[in-house]
Every structure is written in C-alpha cells, then in structure tokens.
Design a protein around this motif. Structure first.
Motif, PDB file in Angstrom:
ATOM      1  N   TYR A 447       0.835  -1.201   0.000  1.00  0.00           N
ATOM      2  CA  TYR A 447       0.000   0.000   0.000  1.00  0.00           C
ATOM      3  C   TYR A 447       0.868   1.249   0.000  1.00  0.00           C
ATOM      4  N   THR A 448       0.322   2.306  -0.547  1.00  0.00           N
ATOM      5  CA  THR A 448       0.949   3.620  -0.500  1.00  0.00           C
ATOM      6  C   THR A 448       0.100   4.525   0.378  1.00  0.00           C
ATOM      7  N   GLU A 457      -1.060  -0.465  -4.172  1.00  0.00           N
ATOM      8  CA  GLU A 457      -0.157  -0.086  -5.264  1.00  0.00           C
ATOM      9  C   GLU A 457      -0.671  -0.592  -6.605  1.00  0.00           C
ATOM     10  N   THR A 461      -1.482   1.622  -9.980  1.00  0.00           N
ATOM     11  CA  THR A 461      -1.009   1.265 -11.324  1.00  0.00           C
ATOM     12  C   THR A 461      -2.172   1.229 -12.307  1.00  0.00           C
TER      13      THR A 461
END
Length: 522
Positions: A447-448, A457, A461
């Motif tokens: 995860y960000t 993530e 994308t």
C-alpha cells in the motif's frame, strides 16, 4: 391495571404467566366494536352504554376480555351529571323535609314532599325526581370519549393484565437499556428498596418493599406494578418476579418476561407526549455549546447507571470517543443533605473518569477533598468548556500514545484497495488519531500512504494506466480525471494525481477549465 377478578393466567409447575390477547382478527374486532360502541353513546347515559357492552358477553367472547377492554375505555371517558339540580342538594333537601314531616307511607305524602322541595328549589317535580340520583354512575352522561385504535388498546390490555398479576408480586428483578433516570425516580417516589449489580455487561436491578424483607407481603405489589410501563419503554428489557397468587398461599411462583418474546404484546397508552430533556438551563446551555464545537466526542444525556455500593448514580452526561468514556456530573441546586449524599456517592466511585461541575456558591470545601480522585471544576451561571475540553484532550492524547505504541508492533492486514484512517480505526478499535500517527512512520506492505488514506499499489497502477490512455488522446480536464479515478475505485483525486506525478494547471476557479499534465511536461 385491571380488577383482580379479570386476571387471566396460566400456571405450569412453579411458573405463572398472564394469558395475553393475541393481535389476531377476532380480538381486534372485539376491540374495534367496543370503541365504536363508546363513540356511539356519547351524549347518552352510562347505564345504556353498560347494557350494550353487556350484550357483547353473550356473543361468545370471554367476559373477562370484554370487561377488561371496557375498563380501559372507561378511563378515556368524561362523565357528567345533566340535571336541573345538584343531586346531593336535592337529596339533602328532600330528606330534611321528610324528617320534619315524617316518613311518607303513601304516594300522596311522597308527592307532597317532592312538590314542596321542587317549589323551594324553583324546579318542576319531574326535574327534581330526575336529579335525585343523577350522580349515580348509570345516570351519568357520557360527555366526551377519547377514541383509540384497536391494536394499541389490545396492547394496553396486555400490559394492564401483567400489572394486575404484579399486584401479587413480592420481588421484582429487571434489566433494561435506557430510561434509567425515570425508572429510578419512580422507584424513589414509590419508596421502594433496590439493589443494583453488574451482569453480562449490563445492569440488573432487584426491587422490593421494606416489609418483604421479613415476611411475604402483598402490600407493595401495586407499587412494583407501576414500574412496568417505564421498563417496557426501552427497546430491550427483561423482567423476573416472585408471585404470591393467594393470600393463604405460601408457594411463590416465578414470572419471567422479556422484550424479545413479549415486547410486541404490550404498549402503554399513557406515554408522555413531551418529555423534559434537561433538568436545568445550565445543562441545556452546556449541551448546546458542547455539540456546536464538533469535537468528535459523542455527548449522551443521562446515560446508563453507575453502581455505587448497592445503589446507583446516573451522571448528567457521558462523553465518548473511540473507547474513551468521561462522565460529567453537575451539582447545581442543593441542600446540605443532598450535597452530603452526592459527595458520599462520588467517593465510592471506582475507576470512573468523572468531571464534577459545581456551582461556585456551594460550600466548596465539601467537594475539594475529593478533587484528587475526581476532576472538580466550578462554574457561575455557565459551565466553562475550556477545562472540560482540556481534560478530554489530555485523555485522548494519553490513549493515542498508548494505542500508537501498540499499532507499531502489530501487523496491519488489509483487504480493500482503498482504506481511510477512520475505517482502519473502526476495524482495529482504536482512535483515528492513533492510526494517523502510525501511518506517518509505518509502511504497510503493498500500500501507498496518501495522508490519512492507504491505497493499494496495484490500484494506483491501474489508475495510472487509465489516465495515460486518456492523455494520449488529448487534453484531460480535472473533472474528467476525477471521474476516471472514482470509476476505478479511487478516492481523493487530487492526492492520487499528485502521487502519480501529475500536476494540475488552473485557469481560474472553474474545475472544467483546469487541465492535467505530466509533471515532466512543460
């Protein structure tokens, strides 16, 4: 409540239960017919109404059910005398003349006395005779009737049936969710003894009268029955009682009721239309000012009781946030005895976070010595919010620090592609501030972190690919980019755009005119 002669019960071994009237077609039709009968007899004598109601017992209906409903409808009637002379005065004057003239033994003697009194009272003889017993129940006129729907009437009948059974009650144990303040006020007003203890995360209350401590006694049954309407007002409740069916019976029977099985059968017709929310302007003023601040703390008026020995204390307010609970007790109008009892209860509180707001005009030294155990603040006219907010902030910061340390050692397992801090806080049972602090320092695999939001993530994308495909076709506005992100399951478009190395070029304040570019593009 109903006369004991109308009580219908069912016994099985050592248990007893009232036989409730089901809300079926037959019972509702009887109720509807009775209500219509009362409506039709407005302006007519009560005796005529009673005769009509009596005929319904001959139609195959249980006479106890018909008379029970009739007894409840009688309480919704306004009966008045409609006579030319006050009946009491008419009888007094007639008996006075008869005493002087001697007991009339012929019709002629009787008529002489009646005409003499009628002339004295300036009415006709016929009016006087009609007035003689015009105040008897059968002679009263139904002046007004407050109608009710059949279903609530049947539910009130079932409630009254249960109350009638509680006439024979020597001991009552109950639990309920909410409405505690009114219940305990009623207990105190009725002069009953009660004991409170915790059980299964809630509270149980045992109520009895002084005499029942020494011998079986029916004296307090009526008082115990008066508690029932307040108990069943809650959305969840249970009642257990010891019943002594007959005076000469020494065998106690058990009565058990609960909201799940019996709540749908009972309802009170006498619910207060306008309940007093606050006891004083001080409380109302505090509540309105506190709620206006939007602190994130939930304010509850008169929460669940706090056991204090064998008694209870119901604070004026409860403030909750993320598992934290702080109570507020306002000591306003007082007498020396009241203050003494209040201080005694406060001293007995266990590990309870309590703020005591006391009127500055009180004998402050009476409360000062409990200040080490409880947070005591003083007010004049208005309760100051600053010390209360400072206390709440300190408690919150302490808990956040503790929870943050715990979260640093835990593995955060997530499934959703986008998770906000408040969602994660609810899942973990911690404060949102604790989650935000952890996210500043701790990475979550896959995860960000975008401020107080985590996004997968792979989802980033996916969103990047959709935006790139659209940019390859030409100019991309901020509003369209936001739709692409939201359709892909993202939130907070501007944060995601910044994380994906896109920049927003504004042309005024119109979102439609704002354009999206790659940061490496001029």
């Amino acid at each position: 409540m109903l006369p004991s002669s109308l009580l219908i019960t069912k016994r099985w071994r050592d248990t007893i239960k009232p036989v409730y009237a089901h809300l079926d077609r037959k019972n509702l039709e009887v109720a509807k017919l009775l209500i219509q009968t009362y409506n039709d007899h407005v302006g007519r004598r009560k005796g005529e109404l009673n005769e009509t109601v009596g005929t319904m017992e001959e139609m195959g209906y249980d006479y106890r059910y018909v008379r029970g409903l009739s007894a409840l409808l009688d309480r919704r009637c306004q009966l008045e005398t409609q006579t030319g002379v006050d009946p009491v005065r008419a009888r007094r004057e007639l008996f006075k003349i008869a005493h002087r003239a001697g007991l009339p033994i012929t019709v002629h003697d009787r008529n002489v006395i009646i005409h003499q009194v009628a002339s004295q009272l300036q009415v006709t003889a016929e009016e006087l005779e009609e007035s003689m017993y015009g105040d008897l129940e059968d002679e009263l006129v139904l002046e007004e009737f407050r109608p009710v729907e059949p279903e609530p009437l049947v539910k009130q009948y079932n409630l009254s049936l249960t109350q009638t059974l509680l006439f024979c009650c020597t001991e009552l144990t109950f639990t309920t969710f909410g409405n505690w303040q009114r219940i305990f006020r009623q207990i105190k007003w009725l002069g009953l003894i009660y004991t409170v203890w915790k059980k299964d995360g809630g509270y149980q209350v045992k109520v009895d009268g002084p005499a029942s401590l020494f011998k079986l006694n029916r004296r307090y049954g009526t008082s115990l029955a008066k508690l029932l309407p307040l108990i069943i007002e809650s959305w969840e409740w249970s009642v257990k009682a010891k019943i002594l069916p007959r005076k000469d019976d020494r065998r106690l029977l058990n009565l058990e009721l609960d909201s799940r099985k019996h709540g749908g059968y009972m309802e009170s017709l006498d619910k207060p239309k306008h309940m007093k929310v606050y006891d004083s302007r001080v409380e109302q003023d505090f509540a309105s000012r506190f709620k206006a601040l939007d602190t994130g703390w939930t304010l509850t008026r008169e929460p669940e009781p706090l056991p204090v020995g064998r008694k209870v204390m119901i604070p004026d307010f409860k403030m909750c946030k993320g598992g934290l609970t702080v109570y507020l007790e306002i000591v306003g109008f007082w007498t020396p005895r009241y203050l003494e009892e209040k201080v005694k209860k406060l001293k007995l509180l266990g590990d309870v976070d309590m703020i005591v707001a006391a009127d500055r005009n009180l004998a402050c030294q009476r409360l000062d010595y409990i200040g080490k155990k409880l947070n005591v603040i003083y007010y004049q006219r208005k309760i100051p919010l600053k010390p209360i907010l400072a206390h709440l902030k300190a408690r919150q910061e302490c808990l956040v620090k503790k929870q943050t340390g715990r979260l640093h050692t835990e593995f955060l397992s997530l499934e959703k592609p986008v998770v906000e801090a408040w969602e994660l806080a609810e899942k973990l049972g911690v404060l949102e501030d604790a989650v935000k602090e952890v996210l500043k320092e701790k990475e979550v695999y896959g995860y960000t972190c975008l401020g107080d939001m985590l996004i997968k993530e792979t989802k980033l994308t996916e969103i990047r690919e959709k935006l790139e495909d659209r940019l390859d076709q030409g100019d991309l506005s901020l509003s369209e980019a936001s739709r692409i992100i939201e359709n892909a399951g993202g939130k907070r478009s501007t944060s995601i755009l910044d994380a994906l190395d896109y920049r927003i070029e504004w042309h005024g304040i119109d979102v439609q005119s704002a354009k999206i570019y790659r940061k490496n593009e001029n």
